[in-house]
Scaffold this active site. Sequence first.
Site, PDB file in Angstrom:
ATOM      1  N   LYS A 203      46.323  27.609  56.216  1.00 22.58           N
ATOM      2  CA  LYS A 203      45.977  26.767  55.064  1.00 22.58           C
ATOM      3  C   LYS A 203      44.562  26.228  55.254  1.00 22.58           C
ATOM      4  O   LYS A 203      44.306  25.459  56.167  1.00 22.58           O
ATOM      5  CB  LYS A 203      46.938  25.578  54.932  1.00 22.58           C
ATOM      6  CG  LYS A 203      46.701  24.844  53.612  1.00 22.58           C
ATOM      7  CD  LYS A 203      47.215  23.423  53.612  1.00 22.58           C
ATOM      8  CE  LYS A 203      46.227  22.396  54.059  1.00 22.58           C
ATOM      9  NZ  LYS A 203      45.005  22.256  53.259  1.00 22.58           N
ATOM     10  N   GLY A 255      40.942  19.430  62.879  1.00 24.87           N
ATOM     11  CA  GLY A 255      40.748  18.396  61.874  1.00 24.87           C
ATOM     12  C   GLY A 255      40.626  17.040  62.526  1.00 24.87           C
ATOM     13  O   GLY A 255      40.302  16.930  63.714  1.00 24.87           O
ATOM     14  N   GLU A 277      42.404  20.625  67.802  1.00 21.42           N
ATOM     15  CA  GLU A 277      40.957  20.423  67.985  1.00 21.42           C
ATOM     16  C   GLU A 277      40.573  19.288  67.057  1.00 21.42           C
ATOM     17  O   GLU A 277      40.542  19.467  65.841  1.00 21.42           O
ATOM     18  CB  GLU A 277      40.192  21.698  67.625  1.00 21.42           C
ATOM     19  CG  GLU A 277      40.498  22.886  68.513  1.00 21.42           C
ATOM     20  CD  GLU A 277      39.961  22.730  69.925  1.00 21.42           C
ATOM     21  OE1 GLU A 277      39.205  21.772  70.184  1.00 21.42           O
ATOM     22  OE2 GLU A 277      40.326  23.550  70.776  1.00 21.42           O
ATOM     23  N   CYS A 312      32.087  18.224  64.609  1.00 24.90           N
ATOM     24  CA  CYS A 312      32.862  17.423  65.569  1.00 24.90           C
ATOM     25  C   CYS A 312      32.102  17.201  66.859  1.00 24.90           C
ATOM     26  O   CYS A 312      32.299  16.212  67.541  1.00 24.90           O
ATOM     27  CB  CYS A 312      34.176  18.140  65.856  1.00 24.90           C
ATOM     28  SG  CYS A 312      33.936  19.841  66.354  1.00 24.90           S
ATOM     29  N   GLU A 414      34.196   7.998  64.172  1.00 28.12           N
ATOM     30  CA  GLU A 414      33.541   9.263  63.822  1.00 28.12           C
ATOM     31  C   GLU A 414      33.183   9.180  62.333  1.00 28.12           C
ATOM     32  O   GLU A 414      34.071   9.086  61.485  1.00 28.12           O
ATOM     33  CB  GLU A 414      34.499  10.430  64.054  1.00 28.12           C
ATOM     34  CG  GLU A 414      33.845  11.766  63.766  1.00 28.12           C
ATOM     35  CD  GLU A 414      34.817  12.931  63.821  1.00 28.12           C
ATOM     36  OE1 GLU A 414      35.939  12.800  63.292  1.00 28.12           O
ATOM     37  OE2 GLU A 414      34.441  13.975  64.377  1.00 28.12           O
TER      38      GLU A 414
HETATM   39  P1  NAP Z   1      41.428  16.411  58.037  1.00 33.82           P
HETATM   40  O1  NAP Z   1      41.453  15.436  56.929  1.00 33.82           O
HETATM   41  O2  NAP Z   1      42.168  16.096  59.267  1.00 33.82           O
HETATM   42  O3  NAP Z   1      41.964  17.781  57.399  1.00 33.82           O
HETATM   43  C1  NAP Z   1      42.020  18.970  58.134  1.00 33.82           C
HETATM   44  C2  NAP Z   1      43.076  19.886  57.528  1.00 33.82           C
HETATM   45  O4  NAP Z   1      44.361  19.279  57.685  1.00 33.82           O
HETATM   46  C3  NAP Z   1      42.905  20.104  56.025  1.00 33.82           C
HETATM   47  O5  NAP Z   1      43.279  21.434  55.731  1.00 33.82           O
HETATM   48  C4  NAP Z   1      43.884  19.112  55.447  1.00 33.82           C
HETATM   49  O6  NAP Z   1      44.332  19.426  54.150  1.00 33.82           O
HETATM   50  C5  NAP Z   1      45.023  19.212  56.435  1.00 33.82           C
HETATM   51  N1  NAP Z   1      45.937  18.064  56.439  1.00 33.82           N
HETATM   52  C6  NAP Z   1      45.701  16.806  56.019  1.00 33.82           C
HETATM   53  N2  NAP Z   1      46.819  16.053  56.182  1.00 33.82           N
HETATM   54  C7  NAP Z   1      47.771  16.856  56.702  1.00 33.82           C
HETATM   55  C8  NAP Z   1      49.115  16.668  57.102  1.00 33.82           C
HETATM   56  N3  NAP Z   1      49.726  15.489  56.976  1.00 33.82           N
HETATM   57  N4  NAP Z   1      49.801  17.716  57.611  1.00 33.82           N
HETATM   58  C9  NAP Z   1      49.208  18.909  57.744  1.00 33.82           C
HETATM   59  N5  NAP Z   1      47.926  19.158  57.381  1.00 33.82           N
HETATM   60  C10 NAP Z   1      47.206  18.147  56.882  1.00 33.82           C
HETATM   61  O7  NAP Z   1      39.957  16.749  58.494  1.00 33.82           O
HETATM   62  P2  NAP Z   1      38.701  17.088  57.582  1.00 33.82           P
HETATM   63  O8  NAP Z   1      38.227  15.850  56.938  1.00 33.82           O
HETATM   64  O9  NAP Z   1      39.012  18.285  56.745  1.00 33.82           O
HETATM   65  O10 NAP Z   1      37.652  17.579  58.717  1.00 33.82           O
HETATM   66  C11 NAP Z   1      36.912  16.714  59.474  1.00 33.82           C
HETATM   67  C12 NAP Z   1      37.568  16.449  60.818  1.00 33.82           C
HETATM   68  O11 NAP Z   1      37.763  17.670  61.526  1.00 33.82           O
HETATM   69  C13 NAP Z   1      36.701  15.598  61.722  1.00 33.82           C
HETATM   70  O12 NAP Z   1      37.479  14.622  62.328  1.00 33.82           O
HETATM   71  C14 NAP Z   1      36.173  16.587  62.743  1.00 33.82           C
HETATM   72  O13 NAP Z   1      35.798  16.032  63.972  1.00 33.82           O
HETATM   73  C15 NAP Z   1      37.329  17.513  62.887  1.00 33.82           C
HETATM   74  N6  NAP Z   1      36.882  18.787  63.452  1.00 33.82           N
HETATM   75  C16 NAP Z   1      37.183  19.063  64.756  1.00 33.82           C
HETATM   76  C17 NAP Z   1      36.733  20.242  65.344  1.00 33.82           C
HETATM   77  C18 NAP Z   1      37.032  20.584  66.777  1.00 33.82           C
HETATM   78  O14 NAP Z   1      36.898  21.752  67.134  1.00 33.82           O
HETATM   79  N7  NAP Z   1      37.424  19.637  67.619  1.00 33.82           N
HETATM   80  C19 NAP Z   1      35.978  21.144  64.577  1.00 33.82           C
HETATM   81  C20 NAP Z   1      35.696  20.812  63.255  1.00 33.82           C
HETATM   82  C21 NAP Z   1      36.153  19.645  62.696  1.00 33.82           C
HETATM   83  P3  NAP Z   1      43.475  19.092  52.830  1.00 33.82           P
HETATM   84  O15 NAP Z   1      43.149  20.426  52.319  1.00 33.82           O
HETATM   85  O16 NAP Z   1      44.380  18.349  51.919  1.00 33.82           O
HETATM   86  O17 NAP Z   1      42.302  18.331  53.230  1.00 33.82           O
END
Ligand code: NAP
Length: 516
Positions: A203, A255, A277, A312, A414
């Site tokens: 997804k 995420g 991650e 990230c 963050e």
């Molecule tokens: P996010 O809000 O956590 O969303 C990530 C994904 O999870 C999206 O597809 C989101 O769906 C889905 N999601 C949200 N709530 C969920 C739930 N309850 N159950 C299952 N899936 C769910 O993160 P983001 O704002 O898209 O991305 C930014 C974050 O990603 C930052 O914190 C960043 O640090 C982190 N990140 C980490 C890495 C790493 O390798 N460590 C790399 C890149 C990014 P939707 O489509 O509805 O949003």
Amino acid sequence: MTISPETAVHEVRRGRSSQERTAAACGEARRLSGRIVANGTLRAALTDRTIEVENPATGAGIGAVPRCGREDVDAVVSLAHTAWRAWSRRPARERGALLMRAADRLEEESEALACLSALETGNALATQARGEAATMVDILRFFAGLGGELKGQTVPAAPGVFQYTRRESMGVVGAIIPWNAPLMQTASKIGPALMAGNTVLLKPAEQAPFAVLRIFEILQEVLPEGVANCLTGLGEEAGRFLVEHPLVRKITFTGSTGVGAEILRGAAGKIVPVTAELGGKNPNIVMPDADPRRAADGILRGLRLQRQGQSCSAGTRIYIHDDIYDTVIDRVIEAIPAFRIGDPLDERTQVGAIISREQLARIERYVGLARDTAGASILCGGKRPVVQGFENGNFYTTTLIEGLPVSSEVCRDEIFGPVATVARWHDFEEVLAEANDTNFGLAAVIWTQNLARALDFVDRIEAGFVQVNQFSVAEANIEYGGAKMSGMGRELSVESMVQHFTWSKTVLINGNGAEE
Ligand code: NAP
């Protein structure tokens, strides 16, 4: 230089204007609208509810994707589960050969994929999306070559007894990714999962689904039906149903830390492993003996301007020793305006648009907090730039903030945008303690010519991805992942594929009782 036919095609495409590229990518988004990839094909979902997708550079709608619910997740997971047995029983190197062909096809389509990704993520084509498409192909090729590594061990035993372990695939892997680098994140998930004999349902984030859908459409040309599937929807619906689905036997998630924790709770209910991650708030420390020019360049690289700071592993907590503070920070501040902000699909653009109005509002809220903090000052940025022709776009200038107390939310949370805090330091023990004083533990960087100091830092910093005198990005074969609340599990290495996408079966065979 000789130009191969492939390069020539790319050159011709690169020669197109940004308007032509945008029009082509918009056409592709429209074609993919209302579709998921399942059953070996791009097809309509069962649900008729949809989610609008916007171009972050203009605010204009570019299409809509299905808002899949439980019914769609159930249907696609069942297909993936049916496909799993046959896929897992194929010789590993045969799976690898198919994955290699898939990577070749994706490489042929990489320019179009990069344009589509730039359109929906707001990441600049020239500095981010094109390179990311190449990294996607490289990651898939890396995993495609690892079939021979899916091996177990033989364990010494008494005569006539044979003991060994074998690696088993897990079944259906549920993959969930964010919007900031979707091409690369897709490859990081599907490469190891498929190579290890699992099938996948991924997804993408609701804001950036189209390039990922297109990747999965291309995969169908090469992979058997049901092996690689992609559906769209909201995290709290489709994402949650995927995590909780009884036939999904492994979750791989990238995420935010908050959502990661929720996913871990969901997976705990059915005892399935999770690779997570998560977020970061990464220290970038400049020692007094560092080369100021290299350190300044490294700080700029660490800001990840090619993704508008939405990375990230961005170095968003910058600590510069008092001795060279002014020299280094002046260089950085002088260089920032030269990074051209604008239309992500324009070849000249280096910094694109923030993903959404919500994310832009979040960035502005943190900068507002800094403005209201006594003693803090905004060294540069702190505003929306005017980008001609893109007045409704989510653009923000690169912002450095000095003089904040360490307890400030701006220093601790963050932000995920082009905003970093800068601090002057005198005592190494103090700066190291401050660097570690966070729940995050993703990346950390130090600039020094003192080897003993560098090794001491490596020893004591609490982060999963540590660099000395460089600030580069993750790539295939360089294991990546966080400590503390930045995540669990690792990606991009052979070990991570074996440990996180297979399980170990121990077999004991006693031949002593066999008939002579
Ligand atoms: P996010 O809000 O956590 O969303 C990530 C994904 O999870 C999206 O597809 C989101 O769906 C889905 N999601 C949200 N709530 C969920 C739930 N309850 N159950 C299952 N899936 C769910 O993160 P983001 O704002 O898209 O991305 C930014 C974050 O990603 C930052 O914190 C960043 O640090 C982190 N990140 C980490 C890495 C790493 O390798 N460590 C790399 C890149 C990014 P939707 O489509 O509805 O949003």
